[in-house]
Design a protein around this motif. Structure first.
Motif, short mmCIF file in Angstrom:
data_model
loop_
_atom_site.label_atom_id
_atom_site.label_comp_id
_atom_site.label_asym_id
_atom_site.label_seq_id
_atom_site.Cartn_x
_atom_site.Cartn_y
_atom_site.Cartn_z
N GLY A 64 0.80 -1.18 -0.09
CA GLY A 64 -0.12 0.04 -0.09
C GLY A 64 0.94 1.29 0.14
N TRP A 65 1.90 1.18 0.84
CA TRP A 65 2.86 2.39 0.96
C TRP A 65 3.48 2.63 -0.48
CZ3 TRP A 65 8.01 2.89 -0.13
CH2 TRP A 65 8.41 4.20 0.25
N ARG A 66 3.96 1.52 -1.14
CA ARG A 66 4.71 1.65 -2.42
C ARG A 66 3.40 2.12 -3.41
NH1 ARG A 66 5.62 -3.47 -5.40
NH2 ARG A 66 4.17 -2.84 -6.98
N GLU A 67 2.39 1.39 -3.40
CA GLU A 67 1.30 2.13 -4.53
C GLU A 67 0.90 3.33 -4.43
OE1 GLU A 67 -0.69 0.30 -7.06
OE2 GLU A 67 1.42 -0.68 -6.91
N TRP A 68 0.79 3.99 -3.05
CA TRP A 68 0.21 5.19 -2.87
C TRP A 68 1.52 6.27 -3.05
CZ3 TRP A 68 -3.31 6.71 1.81
CH2 TRP A 68 -4.73 5.74 1.58
N SER A 69 2.75 5.75 -2.87
CA SER A 69 3.77 6.53 -3.18
C SER A 69 3.94 6.74 -4.62
CB SER A 69 5.26 5.88 -2.75
OG SER A 69 5.12 5.90 -1.47
N LYS A 70 3.65 5.58 -5.59
CA LYS A 70 3.61 5.86 -6.80
C LYS A 70 2.66 6.46 -7.55
CE LYS A 70 2.88 1.76 -8.88
NZ LYS A 70 2.84 0.43 -9.50
N ARG A 71 1.50 6.46 -6.98
CA ARG A 71 0.46 7.32 -7.22
C ARG A 71 0.74 8.81 -7.18
NH1 ARG A 71 -5.15 5.08 -7.85
NH2 ARG A 71 -5.16 2.95 -8.11
N GLU A 72 1.42 9.23 -6.03
CA GLU A 72 1.76 10.45 -5.49
C GLU A 72 2.60 11.01 -6.54
OE1 GLU A 72 2.83 11.02 -1.63
OE2 GLU A 72 0.64 10.94 -0.84
#
Length: 189
Positions: A64-72
């Motif tokens: 989740g942290w990786r996905e949200w980082s990528k989206r940001e």
């Protein structure tokens, strides 16, 4: 001694959910800490599927942290929603897995194997929905937490049952916060 760990798990779990309603990436740090504690706590009270679920949550906190980082990074932090067929598929998978693992666990010392299995498999799917910022994840959590409250009261994990009651309230707030953002982003594109 277990109450000490349960208190810390509850604090970090509340922090996770509060930060998630605000779409703050730091929610995943709090999730990791809380789930690490709950993995051991649930194993200790023979809710094995809940324990395995929390082990899964550890990896999903990282994902989740990786996905949200990528989206940001890519300016893609938009809230999405699933179609009716995607929801139907998810619910069907949840029920198939619930009955399969519930049947298997009914031959062990597991407590309430079908309910334990339901909260586990529904949470697996719903946690993925959170990582993808799917609006309806909050509605799924309301159902899951209702069952979870019962399970935790039954196992005398009163603080965790209280936590899940708080989750109900926060899930409602989260749904309306995310729905507002979803509608705002729909009108701006």
């Amino acid at each position: 001694m277990m109450i000490f760990f349960e208190i810390f798990a509850v604090i970090f779990a509340l922090l996770y959910l509060f930060l998630a309603t605000k779409q703050k990436i730091s929610c995943w740090y709090a999730a990791f800490i809380s789930t690490a504690i709950y993995t051991f706590l649930y194993w200790d009270v023979a809710l094995y599927m809940e324990s395995l679920l929390n082990f899964y949550y550890l990896s999903m906190a990282v994902y989740g942290w990786r996905e949200w980082s990528k989206r940001e990074k890519d300016n893609l932090s938009l809230i999405t929603n699933w179609s009716s067929s995607e929801h139907f598929f998810a619910i069907t998978i949840i029920f198939i897995l619930t009955f399969s693992s519930g049947y298997f666990l009914s031959n062990t010392d597991a407590v309430k194997p079908y309910l334990d299995s339901f909260t586990t498999w529904a949470s697996v799917v719903t946690t993925y929905m959170v990582t993808q910022k799917v609006l309806s994840n909050w509605l799924f959590w309301i159902v899951i937490n209702t069952v979870g409250i019962f399970l935790n009261l039954d196992r005398e994990l009163y603080l965790t049952a209280l936590l899940l009651f708080c989750y109900q309230i926060i899930s409602i707030i989260g749904y309306f916060n995310w729905r507002k953002t979803y509608h705002e982003q729909s009108t701006s594109y």
